[in-house]
Design a protein around this motif. Structure first.
Motif, PDB file in Angstrom:
ATOM      1  N   ASP A 245      11.676 111.153  25.275  1.00 21.15           N
ATOM      2  CA  ASP A 245      11.765 109.983  26.146  1.00 21.15           C
ATOM      3  C   ASP A 245      11.640 110.348  27.622  1.00 21.15           C
ATOM      4  O   ASP A 245      11.651 109.480  28.473  1.00 21.15           O
ATOM      5  CB  ASP A 245      13.092 109.272  25.893  1.00 21.15           C
ATOM      6  CG  ASP A 245      13.104 107.852  26.405  1.00 21.15           C
ATOM      7  OD1 ASP A 245      12.024 107.251  26.545  1.00 21.15           O
ATOM      8  OD2 ASP A 245      14.206 107.340  26.686  1.00 21.15           O
TER       9      ASP A 245
ATOM     10  N   SER B 254      16.055 112.947  23.236  1.00 19.12           N
ATOM     11  CA  SER B 254      15.902 112.518  24.623  1.00 19.12           C
ATOM     12  C   SER B 254      14.699 113.211  25.266  1.00 19.12           C
ATOM     13  O   SER B 254      14.115 112.690  26.208  1.00 19.12           O
ATOM     14  CB  SER B 254      17.177 112.786  25.412  1.00 19.12           C
ATOM     15  OG  SER B 254      17.474 114.166  25.401  1.00 19.12           O
TER      16      SER B 254
ATOM     17  N   SER C 202       8.817 103.615  19.389  1.00 15.15           N
ATOM     18  CA  SER C 202       9.648 103.958  20.538  1.00 15.15           C
ATOM     19  C   SER C 202      10.156 105.370  20.326  1.00 15.15           C
ATOM     20  O   SER C 202       9.933 105.968  19.269  1.00 15.15           O
ATOM     21  CB  SER C 202      10.791 102.958  20.723  1.00 15.15           C
ATOM     22  OG  SER C 202      11.589 102.911  19.566  1.00 15.15           O
ATOM     23  N   VAL C 203      10.837 105.905  21.322  1.00 15.97           N
ATOM     24  CA  VAL C 203      11.375 107.263  21.248  1.00 15.97           C
ATOM     25  C   VAL C 203      12.748 107.300  21.905  1.00 15.97           C
ATOM     26  O   VAL C 203      13.113 106.404  22.657  1.00 15.97           O
ATOM     27  CB  VAL C 203      10.450 108.291  21.939  1.00 15.97           C
ATOM     28  CG1 VAL C 203       9.149 108.464  21.183  1.00 15.97           C
ATOM     29  CG2 VAL C 203      10.189 107.924  23.384  1.00 15.97           C
ATOM     30  N   GLY C 204      13.491 108.363  21.612  1.00 18.32           N
ATOM     31  CA  GLY C 204      14.712 108.641  22.338  1.00 18.32           C
ATOM     32  C   GLY C 204      16.003 108.128  21.743  1.00 18.32           C
ATOM     33  O   GLY C 204      17.047 108.231  22.374  1.00 18.32           O
TER      34      GLY C 204
ATOM     35  N   THR D 297       2.515 110.143  25.009  1.00 20.90           N
ATOM     36  CA  THR D 297       3.503 109.095  25.220  1.00 20.90           C
ATOM     37  C   THR D 297       4.057 109.212  26.625  1.00 20.90           C
ATOM     38  O   THR D 297       4.171 110.307  27.173  1.00 20.90           O
ATOM     39  CB  THR D 297       4.647 109.139  24.193  1.00 20.90           C
ATOM     40  OG1 THR D 297       5.551 108.065  24.464  1.00 20.90           O
ATOM     41  CG2 THR D 297       5.415 110.443  24.238  1.00 20.90           C
TER      42      THR D 297
ATOM     43  N   SER E 266       6.983 104.283  27.561  1.00 19.98           N
ATOM     44  CA  SER E 266       6.957 103.419  26.371  1.00 19.98           C
ATOM     45  C   SER E 266       5.556 103.041  25.920  1.00 19.98           C
ATOM     46  O   SER E 266       5.367 102.023  25.257  1.00 19.98           O
ATOM     47  CB  SER E 266       7.794 102.156  26.577  1.00 19.98           C
ATOM     48  OG  SER E 266       9.129 102.504  26.840  1.00 19.98           O
TER      49      SER E 266
END
Length: 168
Positions: free
Chosen positions: A151, A148, A102-104, A76, A79
């Motif tokens: 991300d 976080s 998605s992440v974070g 990843t 995005s």
């Protein structure tokens, strides 16, 4: 899904050679060589002196890897979400429509990604069909997708990394 080829180290000059600039043809259609899915490239030129050229790419994510493929690694960054198989094939990470990853943060995107990664870990990378709608993600994998750290920059997790998260 927008794919920024420059984000994956493809120099703009190489992109421009493959997709010649044209005022009369601002869009071009290609096909993903792995799945045969359409990819649309759209050109935009910023106005003014020294204006830069920009290409954006849109495509569909597959619903699963090929039937004989086994998941090996997850990537990843910016995005974008990718899977590499044991054969070394790189693919957009399979996903269902309406279940974007998605992440974070705490939300549906990191939850959907965690469900899919949990499924891969549970099946030793064998079941690559996009995540089930109402399955539960492993808490450690969910905590990572919501963090976080997930991300920041580019991340890579192997199948054994995901399985180690489940053991913690």
């Amino acid at each position: 899904m927008n794919i920024d080829l420059a984000a994956f180290g493809v120099p703009p000059a190489l992109i421009d050679k493959r997709l010649p600039l044209s005022r009369t043809k601002p869009r071009q259609t290609f096909y993903d060589p792995e799945f045969g899915l359409p990819v649309v490239g759209q050109h935009f030129k910023h106005r003014g002196e020294g204006g830069t050229d920009q290409w954006s790419y849109k495509t569909y994510a597959p619903l699963a890897l090929r039937p004989d493929d086994v998941f090996n690694r997850f990537y990843t960054g910016r995005s974008l979400f990718w899977a590499r198989t044991e054969k070394g094939v790189l693919s957009i990470l399979p996903q269902r429509e309406g279940r974007g990853y998605s992440v974070g943060y705490r939300g549906g995107g990191p939850g959907a990604l965690a469900v899919y990664l949990t499924q891969l870990a549970d099946t030793d990378g064998q079941n690559t069909t996009a995540g089930a709608l109402y399955e539960e993600a492993h808490p450690a994998i969910l905590a990572w997708t919501q963090s976080s750290a997930a991300d920041r920059g580019t991340n890579e997790l192997s199948l054994s990394d995901l399985q180690a998260m489940q053991q913690s």
